[in-house]
Structure formats: C-alpha cells, structure tokens
Design a protein around this motif. Structure first.
Motif, short mmCIF file in Angstrom:
data_model
loop_
_atom_site.label_atom_id
_atom_site.label_comp_id
_atom_site.label_asym_id
_atom_site.label_seq_id
_atom_site.Cartn_x
_atom_site.Cartn_y
_atom_site.Cartn_z
N UNK A 37 0.88 -1.19 0.00
CA UNK A 37 0.00 0.00 0.00
C UNK A 37 0.90 1.23 0.00
N UNK A 38 0.37 2.33 -0.54
CA UNK A 38 1.14 3.57 -0.47
C UNK A 38 0.60 4.51 0.60
N UNK A 39 -0.71 4.41 0.92
CA UNK A 39 -1.26 5.31 1.95
C UNK A 39 -2.62 4.82 2.45
N UNK A 40 -3.01 5.40 3.57
CA UNK A 40 -4.33 5.13 4.17
C UNK A 40 -4.94 6.49 4.50
N UNK A 41 -6.16 6.70 4.09
CA UNK A 41 -6.78 8.03 4.27
C UNK A 41 -8.29 7.88 4.14
N UNK A 42 -9.00 8.98 4.20
CA UNK A 42 -10.45 8.96 3.93
C UNK A 42 -10.73 10.00 2.86
N UNK A 43 -11.76 9.77 2.08
CA UNK A 43 -12.10 10.68 1.00
C UNK A 43 -13.62 10.84 0.93
N UNK A 44 -14.08 11.84 0.15
CA UNK A 44 -15.50 12.18 0.16
C UNK A 44 -16.39 11.30 -0.72
N UNK A 45 -15.81 10.46 -1.60
CA UNK A 45 -16.67 9.63 -2.46
C UNK A 45 -17.48 8.65 -1.61
N UNK A 46 -18.59 8.20 -2.14
CA UNK A 46 -19.54 7.32 -1.41
C UNK A 46 -20.04 7.99 -0.13
N UNK A 47 -20.03 9.32 -0.09
CA UNK A 47 -20.48 10.02 1.12
C UNK A 47 -19.49 9.93 2.26
N UNK A 48 -18.24 9.60 1.95
CA UNK A 48 -17.18 9.49 2.96
C UNK A 48 -16.76 8.05 3.15
N UNK A 49 -15.48 7.77 2.83
CA UNK A 49 -15.03 6.37 2.92
C UNK A 49 -13.54 6.31 3.27
N UNK A 50 -13.21 5.41 4.21
CA UNK A 50 -11.80 5.18 4.55
C UNK A 50 -11.20 4.29 3.48
N UNK A 51 -9.95 4.60 3.10
CA UNK A 51 -9.36 3.96 1.92
C UNK A 51 -7.92 3.53 2.17
N UNK A 52 -7.62 2.30 1.75
CA UNK A 52 -6.23 1.86 1.68
C UNK A 52 -5.85 1.89 0.21
N UNK A 53 -4.77 2.60 -0.10
CA UNK A 53 -4.38 2.77 -1.52
C UNK A 53 -3.37 1.68 -1.88
N UNK A 54 -3.82 0.71 -2.68
CA UNK A 54 -2.96 -0.43 -2.99
C UNK A 54 -2.15 -0.22 -4.26
N UNK A 55 -1.13 -1.05 -4.40
CA UNK A 55 -0.23 -0.97 -5.55
C UNK A 55 -0.52 -2.15 -6.49
N UNK A 84 -2.54 -5.26 9.82
CA UNK A 84 -2.02 -3.88 9.80
C UNK A 84 -2.85 -3.01 8.85
N UNK A 85 -3.16 -3.55 7.68
CA UNK A 85 -3.95 -2.77 6.71
C UNK A 85 -5.33 -2.47 7.29
N UNK A 86 -5.94 -3.47 7.91
CA UNK A 86 -7.27 -3.27 8.52
C UNK A 86 -7.18 -2.20 9.61
N UNK A 87 -6.19 -2.29 10.47
CA UNK A 87 -6.05 -1.30 11.55
C UNK A 87 -5.88 0.11 10.98
N UNK A 88 -5.09 0.23 9.93
CA UNK A 88 -4.87 1.57 9.35
C UNK A 88 -6.14 2.12 8.68
N UNK A 89 -6.88 1.24 8.03
CA UNK A 89 -8.14 1.68 7.39
C UNK A 89 -9.15 2.09 8.48
N UNK A 90 -9.24 1.29 9.54
CA UNK A 90 -10.18 1.60 10.63
C UNK A 90 -9.76 2.91 11.32
N UNK A 91 -8.46 3.10 11.48
CA UNK A 91 -7.96 4.35 12.09
C UNK A 91 -8.42 5.55 11.25
N UNK A 92 -8.30 5.43 9.93
CA UNK A 92 -8.75 6.52 9.05
C UNK A 92 -10.26 6.71 9.17
N UNK A 93 -11.00 5.60 9.27
CA UNK A 93 -12.47 5.70 9.40
C UNK A 93 -12.84 6.45 10.68
#
Ligand code: SF4
Length: 265
Positions: A37-55, A84-93
C-alpha cells in the motif's frame, strides 16, 4: 524486480495476457499474506469512505487515474499484513468519522490471501459497517470460487467496473487481449448467481466509448440481468495528472480530449 516485458504505460496497439500480468504483479506486490500500500486516508466519495491505496493492477487502461505505482509497482509502497492494513483503514475511518471502507488505487482482488484475511479482520470491526470492493472483474470472472468466498462476508459490497462493450475496444483500451473480454461479464453473472450485493459501473464516457458500443455493453449486461443493466453506473474520465500522462503516451492529445473531442480507436 518485474520480469522482462512487464507492461507499463500502454501504447496504442500493445496487448498482453492479463492473467499473466496479474501473476507477475502479485510477485511484486504480494508477500505471503501481505500486500503493498502507499497510503491510508479517507475521501468524500460514497459520502465518505476510509481507503487503503494499494499498488498494482492487471490492466493498463490508458485513461486510468491511479498514480504511477500502477506502472512501476516495484518502486512504490510498503508491505502491510492484513491486520495492519485493517487497523490503518479503521484508524482513518475513526479519524474522519466515516463508517465505510475500501481498498482503491490498484486492483484489490490481486493478492487473494491478503484480501480474504483483510475482510475477515474487517468483519470483526464495529467501526466499519460496509466494505466496498471495487474491481475490474477479471480475477472474479476467472475463478468462481473467489466470488463464492467473497459472498461469505456480510460487510462486502462489490462494484464491478467494465471498461468496454466489445472485445476489440477492450483490448485497445486496457491492453488486455480481447479473448479475456468475457471475464468481467462472467464475474457479474457469478456475483448474481451467488447472491452477492453488487452493482456494475462502466467507463462509458462518450469521449471514450462510442454510443453504439455503449448500447452493446448494456445489451450484454441485460442478457445477464435486466435490473443490473438498468442500474448501470456511468463513469466519467477526469484530468488527473497520471491520466494526462498516460493519454499522451497512448497517443491521445489530452488538451483536445478534455476540450471535448471524442476518440477514434
Ligand atoms: S482504470 Fe482500474 S482497471 Fe484500469 S488500469 Fe486503472 S486501476 Fe486498473
């Protein structure tokens, strides 16, 4: 390092076996059950969604918005275990107070072991109510058992994004040989047969897909299911930096394209 001939940005007329490219990409981006993954964040699409950016992806769409980790997966990202990926996505959420999650960027269905273990972790996390699995449908169409496994997860909702309505346009736009055109449609049929929650999207932007081809795509979907066809989400191509570079490389003038001209393929 990728094997010789690993496809990067698409040139007009190039083609490859996407299942082979999926395997080659997995050799780079998956390590046991970990994935890059390159990053974990949240964005406004789908009315707000936590995202893991995969390669990594198995197609090379010339209109793709994903950053250059798609083309040079060996140069980008770090490996994360499913936990780890789950924890990072949940943290962003939690940080952005959203209840939805996804993996985006590359193709989430690469690294099957990683995805399935990640979804298992997600099932146990009350902070996330819905996991949207965005996919190009290739690997789900190639192996029905993958679809069956996904339907075992209560939070999963699948969004299949189709790239073309004819085998010729599929090959020209994605680089994937035309004989694989049917696989994303097969994924749609399998999702339906297994009672999955899903809908279908298509890159039917008229600057990319002629109306005659759009009609064929919708007819093909309607042969599978009329409700699915009637609820098609239609995508629009936006001028992201990577999109502009890929278009130029492919031989499409982005200035003309985003100025409103349609393509001749
Ligand atoms: S648009 Fe989607 S399927 Fe196509 S190359 Fe980009 S990430 Fe892969």
């Amino acid at each position: 390092m990728p094997s010789k001939g690993y496809p990067r940005m698409l040139r007009r007329g190039e083609r490859f076996n996407p299942l082979e490219v999926a395997k080659q990409t997995e050799e780079i981006v998956c390590r046991e059950s970990s994935r890059k993954y390159t990053s974990f964040y949240a964005t406004g699409v789908y009315g707000g969604i936590a995202t893991g950016y995969t390669v990594g992806c198995c197609f090379r769409c010339f209109f793709c918005w994903t950053d250059f980790s798609r083309d040079y997966p060996e140069l980008y990202g770090d490996y994360y275990t499913p936990e780890e990926a789950c924890n990072n996505i949940v943290k962003a959420a939690k940080r952005w107070r959203v209840k939805k999650a996804r993996i985006s960027g590359g193709e989430p269905t690469l690294c099957r072991k990683h995805l399935l273990e990640l979804l298992e972790h997600m099932e146990g996390r009350g902070e996330v109510e819905l996991f949207i699995l965005e996919t190009n449908g290739l690997l789900l169409g190639a192996d029905e058992s993958y679809v069956r496994e996904l339907t075992g997860f209560k939070k999963v909702y699948v969004r299949v994004s189709l790239k073309a309505g004819t085998p010729e346009a599929f090959e020209a736009r994605t680089g994937a040989s035309r004989e694989f055109f049917k696989l994303p449609f097969k994924a749609v049929k399998s999702l339906l047969d297994h009672g999955a929650r899903f809908h279908v999207a298509a890159m039917s932007d008229p600057r990319i897909m002629p109306l005659s081809e759009r009609r064929k795509l919708i007819e093909k979907l309607a042969e599978i299911d009329e409700f699915v066809a009637a609820n098609l989400e239609e995508e629009v191509c936006d001028p992201y930096e990577a999109t502009i570079v890929r278009m130029s490389y492919y031989g499409v003038d982005p200035v003309k394209f985003f100025g409103g001209s349609s393509l001749e393929e």
